[in-house]
Scaffold this motif. Structure first.
Motif, PDB file in Angstrom:
ATOM      1  N   ARG A 164      34.324  18.299  29.043  1.00  0.00           N
ATOM      2  CA  ARG A 164      34.019  16.867  29.037  1.00  0.00           C
ATOM      3  C   ARG A 164      34.460  16.218  27.722  1.00  0.00           C
ATOM      4  NH1 ARG A 164      31.229  13.902  32.520  1.00  0.00           N
ATOM      5  NH2 ARG A 164      30.404  12.064  31.551  1.00  0.00           N
ATOM      6  N   ASP A 201      48.400   5.526  35.964  1.00  0.00           N
ATOM      7  CA  ASP A 201      48.123   6.584  36.929  1.00  0.00           C
ATOM      8  C   ASP A 201      47.508   7.793  36.225  1.00  0.00           C
ATOM      9  OD1 ASP A 201      48.154   7.921  39.472  1.00  0.00           O
ATOM     10  OD2 ASP A 201      49.939   8.995  38.791  1.00  0.00           O
ATOM     11  N   TYR A 238      46.029   7.891  33.247  1.00  0.00           N
ATOM     12  CA  TYR A 238      44.736   7.504  32.680  1.00  0.00           C
ATOM     13  C   TYR A 238      43.658   7.490  33.768  1.00  0.00           C
ATOM     14  CZ  TYR A 238      41.188   5.139  29.980  1.00  0.00           C
ATOM     15  OH  TYR A 238      40.019   4.840  29.326  1.00  0.00           O
ATOM     16  N   ASN A 239      43.963   6.907  34.908  1.00  0.00           N
ATOM     17  CA  ASN A 239      42.982   6.829  35.998  1.00  0.00           C
ATOM     18  C   ASN A 239      42.629   8.204  36.547  1.00  0.00           C
ATOM     19  OD1 ASN A 239      42.771   4.048  35.815  1.00  0.00           O
ATOM     20  ND2 ASN A 239      44.366   3.685  37.340  1.00  0.00           N
ATOM     21  N   ARG A 240      43.614   9.088  36.642  1.00  0.00           N
ATOM     22  CA  ARG A 240      43.341  10.441  37.132  1.00  0.00           C
ATOM     23  C   ARG A 240      42.427  11.202  36.176  1.00  0.00           C
ATOM     24  NH1 ARG A 240      48.838  13.155  39.514  1.00  0.00           N
ATOM     25  NH2 ARG A 240      49.270  11.613  41.116  1.00  0.00           N
ATOM     26  N   SER A 292      40.444   9.887  33.917  1.00  0.00           N
ATOM     27  CA  SER A 292      39.158   9.185  33.902  1.00  0.00           C
ATOM     28  C   SER A 292      38.314   9.554  35.119  1.00  0.00           C
ATOM     29  CB  SER A 292      39.409   7.689  33.864  1.00  0.00           C
ATOM     30  OG  SER A 292      38.206   6.990  33.768  1.00  0.00           O
ATOM     31  N   SER A 293      38.946   9.722  36.258  1.00  0.00           N
ATOM     32  CA  SER A 293      38.188  10.042  37.475  1.00  0.00           C
ATOM     33  C   SER A 293      37.552  11.435  37.381  1.00  0.00           C
ATOM     34  CB  SER A 293      39.080   9.942  38.705  1.00  0.00           C
ATOM     35  OG  SER A 293      40.002  11.005  38.755  1.00  0.00           O
ATOM     36  N   LEU A 294      38.134  12.320  36.590  1.00  0.00           N
ATOM     37  CA  LEU A 294      37.523  13.640  36.403  1.00  0.00           C
ATOM     38  C   LEU A 294      36.127  13.512  35.808  1.00  0.00           C
ATOM     39  CD1 LEU A 294      40.538  15.685  35.013  1.00  0.00           C
ATOM     40  CD2 LEU A 294      39.503  15.864  37.279  1.00  0.00           C
ATOM     41  N   LYS A 301      34.193  10.721  35.995  1.00  0.00           N
ATOM     42  CA  LYS A 301      33.342   9.955  36.904  1.00  0.00           C
ATOM     43  C   LYS A 301      32.852  10.770  38.085  1.00  0.00           C
ATOM     44  CE  LYS A 301      35.488   5.607  35.715  1.00  0.00           C
ATOM     45  NZ  LYS A 301      36.478   4.607  36.101  1.00  0.00           N
ATOM     46  N   GLU A 302      33.694  11.672  38.559  1.00  0.00           N
ATOM     47  CA  GLU A 302      33.330  12.490  39.707  1.00  0.00           C
ATOM     48  C   GLU A 302      32.339  13.575  39.356  1.00  0.00           C
ATOM     49  OE1 GLU A 302      36.997  13.981  41.251  1.00  0.00           O
ATOM     50  OE2 GLU A 302      37.694  11.994  41.822  1.00  0.00           O
TER      51      GLU A 302
END
Length: 119
Positions: free
Chosen positions: A78, A105, A107-109, A111-113, A115-116
């Motif tokens: 993390r 793309d 950054y969002n990928r 970042s989603s790690l 958030k999920e």
């Protein structure tokens, strides 16, 4: 990280290794914020009995972490992802327009790690 947060994280990873009784009492105390007296009344045991179950549950969770280290790895991953996101934010202003879409793309990928909850 405070002790209760750490115990809850340990419980998330290793809670299924507790007995049904340990799991139930742990959840009542740490997740539902019931007092020892309330739990004792619900379980039909003494407050000391509840305290003993909680102590043994904590020891079990800590022992699993010492052997497997999954929570430590989770925290390290993390932190690494947060550092990657910080670095990405720092380089964004200097990117050419043609790279902006790919940057977003990536950054969002990443970042989603976070958030999920996968990391």
């Amino acid at each position: 990280m405070d002790n209760i947060t750490k115990l809850n994280l340990l419980f998330d990873y290793y809670g299924d290794f507790l007995t049904k009784k340990q799991k139930n009492i742990f959840e009542q105390y740490y997740l539902n914020d019931l007092s020892l007296g309330e739990i004792a009344e619900n379980a039909g045991i003494t407050r000391q009995g509840v305290h003993d179950v909680l102590r043994r549950s904590q020891e079990t969770l800590v022992n699993f972490e010492e052997k497997l280290g999954m929570v430590k790895k989770h925290i390290q991953q993390r932190k690494e992802i947060e550092e990657i996101l910080t670095l990405l934010k720092e380089i964004e202003p200097g990117l050419e327009l043609s790279y902006k879409e790919k940057y977003r793309d990536v950054y969002n990928r990443v970042s989603s790690l976070l958030k999920e909850g996968g990391v």
